[in-house]
Design a protein around this motif. Structure first.
Motif, PDB file in Angstrom:
ATOM      1  N   MET A   1       0.840  -1.159   0.000  1.00 60.06           N
ATOM      2  CA  MET A   1       0.000   0.000   0.000  1.00 60.06           C
ATOM      3  C   MET A   1       0.892   1.230   0.000  1.00 60.06           C
ATOM      4  SD  MET A   1      -3.037   0.808   2.625  1.00 60.06           S
ATOM      5  CE  MET A   1      -2.902   2.360   3.439  1.00 60.06           C
ATOM      6  N   ALA A   2       0.614   2.185  -0.909  1.00 56.92           N
ATOM      7  CA  ALA A   2       1.417   3.392  -1.033  1.00 56.92           C
ATOM      8  C   ALA A   2       1.082   4.367   0.083  1.00 56.92           C
ATOM      9  CB  ALA A   2       1.164   4.036  -2.382  1.00 56.92           C
ATOM     10  N   THR A   3       2.092   5.081   0.551  1.00 57.74           N
ATOM     11  CA  THR A   3       1.901   6.067   1.610  1.00 57.74           C
ATOM     12  C   THR A   3       2.204   7.440   1.055  1.00 57.74           C
ATOM     13  OG1 THR A   3       2.602   4.448   3.235  1.00 57.74           O
ATOM     14  CG2 THR A   3       2.616   6.748   3.918  1.00 57.74           C
ATOM     15  N   ASP A   4       1.312   8.376   1.265  1.00 67.35           N
ATOM     16  CA  ASP A   4       1.507   9.750   0.831  1.00 67.35           C
ATOM     17  C   ASP A   4       2.128  10.515   1.983  1.00 67.35           C
ATOM     18  OD1 ASP A   4       1.494  12.200  -0.336  1.00 67.35           O
ATOM     19  OD2 ASP A   4      -0.682  12.461  -0.334  1.00 67.35           O
ATOM     20  N   TYR A   5       3.428  10.781   1.880  1.00 64.43           N
ATOM     21  CA  TYR A   5       4.133  11.438   2.965  1.00 64.43           C
ATOM     22  C   TYR A   5       3.867  12.941   3.001  1.00 64.43           C
ATOM     23  CZ  TYR A   5       6.563   7.075   3.648  1.00 64.43           C
ATOM     24  OH  TYR A   5       6.846   5.764   3.898  1.00 64.43           O
ATOM     25  N   ASP A   6       3.274  13.495   1.945  1.00 63.90           N
ATOM     26  CA  ASP A   6       2.967  14.922   1.912  1.00 63.90           C
ATOM     27  C   ASP A   6       1.595  15.238   2.490  1.00 63.90           C
ATOM     28  OD1 ASP A   6       5.398  15.503   0.722  1.00 63.90           O
ATOM     29  OD2 ASP A   6       4.606  15.116  -1.290  1.00 63.90           O
ATOM     30  N   ALA A   7       0.785  14.223   2.726  1.00 60.66           N
ATOM     31  CA  ALA A   7      -0.562  14.437   3.263  1.00 60.66           C
ATOM     32  C   ALA A   7      -0.468  14.884   4.719  1.00 60.66           C
ATOM     33  CB  ALA A   7      -1.373  13.161   3.162  1.00 60.66           C
ATOM     34  N   PRO A   8      -1.421  15.708   5.178  1.00 62.40           N
ATOM     35  CA  PRO A   8      -1.397  16.136   6.579  1.00 62.40           C
ATOM     36  C   PRO A   8      -1.598  14.938   7.499  1.00 62.40           C
ATOM     37  CG  PRO A   8      -3.366  16.941   5.469  1.00 62.40           C
ATOM     38  CD  PRO A   8      -2.513  16.293   4.430  1.00 62.40           C
ATOM     39  N   ARG A   9      -0.902  14.954   8.635  1.00 57.32           N
ATOM     40  CA  ARG A   9      -0.986  13.842   9.572  1.00 57.32           C
ATOM     41  C   ARG A   9      -2.222  13.957  10.431  1.00 57.32           C
ATOM     42  NH1 ARG A   9       5.143  12.577  11.395  1.00 57.32           N
ATOM     43  NH2 ARG A   9       6.016  12.709   9.311  1.00 57.32           N
ATOM     44  N   LYS A  10      -2.752  12.789  10.812  1.00 58.15           N
ATOM     45  CA  LYS A  10      -3.940  12.730  11.645  1.00 58.15           C
ATOM     46  C   LYS A  10      -3.534  12.488  13.090  1.00 58.15           C
ATOM     47  CE  LYS A  10      -6.792  10.817   7.990  1.00 58.15           C
ATOM     48  NZ  LYS A  10      -7.693   9.742   7.616  1.00 58.15           N
ATOM     49  N   THR A  11      -4.356  12.928  13.999  1.00 55.88           N
ATOM     50  CA  THR A  11      -4.107  12.671  15.413  1.00 55.88           C
ATOM     51  C   THR A  11      -4.493  11.232  15.727  1.00 55.88           C
ATOM     52  OG1 THR A  11      -6.314  13.352  16.078  1.00 55.88           O
ATOM     53  CG2 THR A  11      -4.627  15.077  15.980  1.00 55.88           C
ATOM     54  N   GLU A  12      -4.118  10.755  16.917  1.00 55.41           N
ATOM     55  CA  GLU A  12      -4.452   9.387  17.310  1.00 55.41           C
ATOM     56  C   GLU A  12      -5.961   9.192  17.365  1.00 55.41           C
ATOM     57  OE1 GLU A  12      -2.575   7.641  20.677  1.00 55.41           O
ATOM     58  OE2 GLU A  12      -0.687   8.670  20.259  1.00 55.41           O
ATOM     59  N   GLU A  13      -6.678  10.212  17.811  1.00 54.70           N
ATOM     60  CA  GLU A  13      -8.139  10.108  17.905  1.00 54.70           C
ATOM     61  C   GLU A  13      -8.758   9.938  16.522  1.00 54.70           C
ATOM     62  OE1 GLU A  13     -11.669  13.057  19.223  1.00 54.70           O
ATOM     63  OE2 GLU A  13     -10.032  12.840  20.667  1.00 54.70           O
TER      64      GLU A  13
END
Length: 99
Positions: A1-13
């Motif tokens: 599965m590809a990961t977009d490292y430029d996408a904004p990160r989500k919080t744990e919640e």
């Protein structure tokens, strides 16, 4: 599965909410819980400890000792000559047993 490292990160919640939503979605998929295996056929191949094997026959072909082999006097296994560690008083010992 590809990961977009430029996408904004989500919080744990947010990640836990997403995972719960994904689990709910998977629950409603048609073939998510089905396994293509015949239970009777799988059960026939299991070997149970202490099972009665008196009706089984074992055919073994015994090969004569080769010139480049020896039997360890400690573990009684047949080894290749390259595994010989020591020889004293006619006793041959393999590398595994010499330690």
């Amino acid at each position: 599965m590809a990961t977009d490292y430029d996408a904004p990160r989500k919080t744990e919640e947010e990640q836990s909410e997403d995972s719960i939503e994904e689990l709910k979605a998977r629950r409603h998929e048609k073939n998510s819980g089905k396994v293509d295996e015949d239970e009777v056929e799988a059960a026939e191949s299991f070997e149970l400890p202490g099972a009665d094997l008196s009706h089984e026959e074992l055919a073994v072909q015994v090969v004569p000792k080769q010139s480049d082999e020896f039997t360890c006097s400690s573990c009684f296994l047949v080894h290749h000559r390259s595994q010989l560690a020591e020889e004293s008083k006619g006793r041959l010992v393999c590398r595994d047993c010499s330690y």
